[in-house]
Write a protein that holds these residues in place. Structure first.
Motif, mmCIF file in Angstrom:
data_model
loop_
_atom_site.group_PDB
_atom_site.id
_atom_site.type_symbol
_atom_site.label_atom_id
_atom_site.label_comp_id
_atom_site.label_asym_id
_atom_site.label_seq_id
_atom_site.Cartn_x
_atom_site.Cartn_y
_atom_site.Cartn_z
ATOM 1 N N PRO A 141 0.835 -1.203 0.000
ATOM 2 C CA PRO A 141 0.000 0.000 0.000
ATOM 3 C C PRO A 141 0.872 1.256 0.000
ATOM 4 O O PRO A 141 1.453 1.622 1.009
ATOM 5 N N VAL A 142 0.994 1.887 -1.158
ATOM 6 C CA VAL A 142 1.761 3.134 -1.274
ATOM 7 C C VAL A 142 0.856 4.195 -1.891
ATOM 8 O O VAL A 142 0.261 3.958 -2.943
ATOM 9 N N HIS A 143 0.737 5.330 -1.221
ATOM 10 C CA HIS A 143 -0.019 6.450 -1.761
ATOM 11 C C HIS A 143 0.909 7.652 -1.896
ATOM 12 O O HIS A 143 1.968 7.697 -1.259
ATOM 13 N N GLY A 144 0.480 8.613 -2.714
ATOM 14 C CA GLY A 144 1.326 9.789 -2.921
ATOM 15 C C GLY A 144 0.506 11.065 -2.980
ATOM 16 O O GLY A 144 -0.632 11.058 -3.467
ATOM 17 N N PHE A 145 1.104 12.134 -2.460
ATOM 18 C CA PHE A 145 0.462 13.450 -2.526
ATOM 19 C C PHE A 145 1.475 14.488 -2.992
ATOM 20 O O PHE A 145 2.637 14.464 -2.550
ATOM 21 N N HIS A 146 0.988 15.392 -3.831
ATOM 22 C CA HIS A 146 1.816 16.532 -4.209
ATOM 23 C C HIS A 146 1.842 17.525 -3.052
ATOM 24 O O HIS A 146 0.818 17.809 -2.436
ATOM 25 N N CYS A 147 3.031 18.042 -2.739
ATOM 26 C CA CYS A 147 3.139 19.075 -1.698
ATOM 27 C C CYS A 147 4.454 19.817 -1.859
ATOM 28 O O CYS A 147 5.512 19.196 -1.950
ATOM 29 N N ASP A 148 4.380 21.132 -1.914
ATOM 30 C CA ASP A 148 5.583 21.964 -1.828
ATOM 31 C C ASP A 148 5.746 22.324 -0.356
ATOM 32 O O ASP A 148 4.970 23.117 0.186
ATOM 33 N N ILE A 149 6.745 21.731 0.296
ATOM 34 C CA ILE A 149 6.845 21.869 1.759
ATOM 35 C C ILE A 149 7.181 23.292 2.198
ATOM 36 O O ILE A 149 7.084 23.598 3.381
ATOM 37 N N SER A 150 7.574 24.159 1.259
ATOM 38 C CA SER A 150 7.853 25.550 1.639
ATOM 39 C C SER A 150 6.558 26.336 1.878
ATOM 40 O O SER A 150 6.611 27.482 2.321
ATOM 41 N N GLN A 151 5.411 25.716 1.603
ATOM 42 C CA GLN A 151 4.106 26.369 1.777
ATOM 43 C C GLN A 151 3.402 25.773 3.001
ATOM 44 O O GLN A 151 3.075 24.582 2.997
ATOM 45 N N SER A 152 3.180 26.583 4.018
ATOM 46 C CA SER A 152 2.605 26.062 5.265
ATOM 47 C C SER A 152 1.235 25.431 5.037
ATOM 48 O O SER A 152 0.927 24.360 5.577
#
Ligand SMILES: NC(=O)c1ccc[n+]([C@@H]2O[C@H](COP(=O)([O-])OP(=O)(O)OC[C@H]3O[C@@H](n4cnc5c(N)ncnc54)[C@H](O)[C@@H]3O)[C@@H](O)[C@H]2O)c1
Length: 166
Positions: free
Chosen positions: A62-73
């Motif tokens: 079970p692997v899921h993925g999410f887009h996220c730019d960690i510089s954005q709170s």
């Protein structure tokens, strides 16, 4: 299986050569429900990660993925909400997302510095803050932040001038 059914969020895992990917593979081997998070993330990237892990382990994982730019709170807060909506909880955060500027210190401009601080410092802070809200409610949770010698010596590792042979 040390991590059986533990929900582990791993930031910085889009490249199959990254430390984050290696962590995802190891955690999946130990039974974790792996969630990979990266500013480079779509169905193709996630498909490659899942296929590589399943090829290595020779079983479905079970692997899921999410887009996220960690510089954005707000993006960090959103991704933790998305993981809660998916799995109901989070047990562990590994932050292996980071950038290295390999220029010598004297060549680094203010914009480059801002980007480094936004990702490596503020990004780590935002991820920790977002997941800690959940860990504090639960009274338990684990965070691993991956750093680098580059934080002490600079990305180029060229701070010491070479001495001429005498
Ligand atoms: N590779 C090494 O030899 C080494 C050694 C010591 C420390 N480190 C540190 O370990 C960490 C990971 O290194 P790596 O070699 O796996 O790097 P990598 O470049 O292979 O992976 C870093 C990942 O972070 C992601 N990322 C960058 N900015 C992001 C952002 N704003 N939001 C979300 N994701 C973002 C990238 O897309 C990439 O997938 C870095 O902090 C690095 O400094 C690496």
């Amino acid at each position: 299986m040390l991590l059986k059914d533990k929900v582990c969020v791993i930031a910085g895992a889009s490249s199959l050569r990254s430390i984050g990917y290696a962590t995802a593979e190891l955690f999946a081997e130990h039974g974790a429900k792996v969630v990979v998070v990266d500013r480079v993330m779509d169905a193709n990237v996630l498909g490659d990660i899942k296929a590589a892990i399943e090829s290595r382990l020779q079983r479905a994982v079970p692997v899921h993925g999410f887009h996220c730019d960690i510089s954005q709170s707000q993006a960090c807060a959103q991704v933790m909400s998305d993981v809660i909506a998916l799995h109901g909880t989070i047990d562990c955060l590994v932050n292996s997302a980071g950038i290295v500027n390999s220029q010598p210190l004297l060549d680094i401009g203010e914009n480059d510095l801002d980007v480094m601080f936004d990702v490596n410092l503020k990004g780590a802070f935002f991820l920790c803050q977002s997941v800690l809200k959940i860990f504090v409610e639960r009274g338990v949770g684990n965070i691993v932040n991956v750093s680098s010698l580059a934080a002490q010596r600079g990305g180029a590792h060229t701070m010491r001038p070479q001495r001429a042979a005498s």
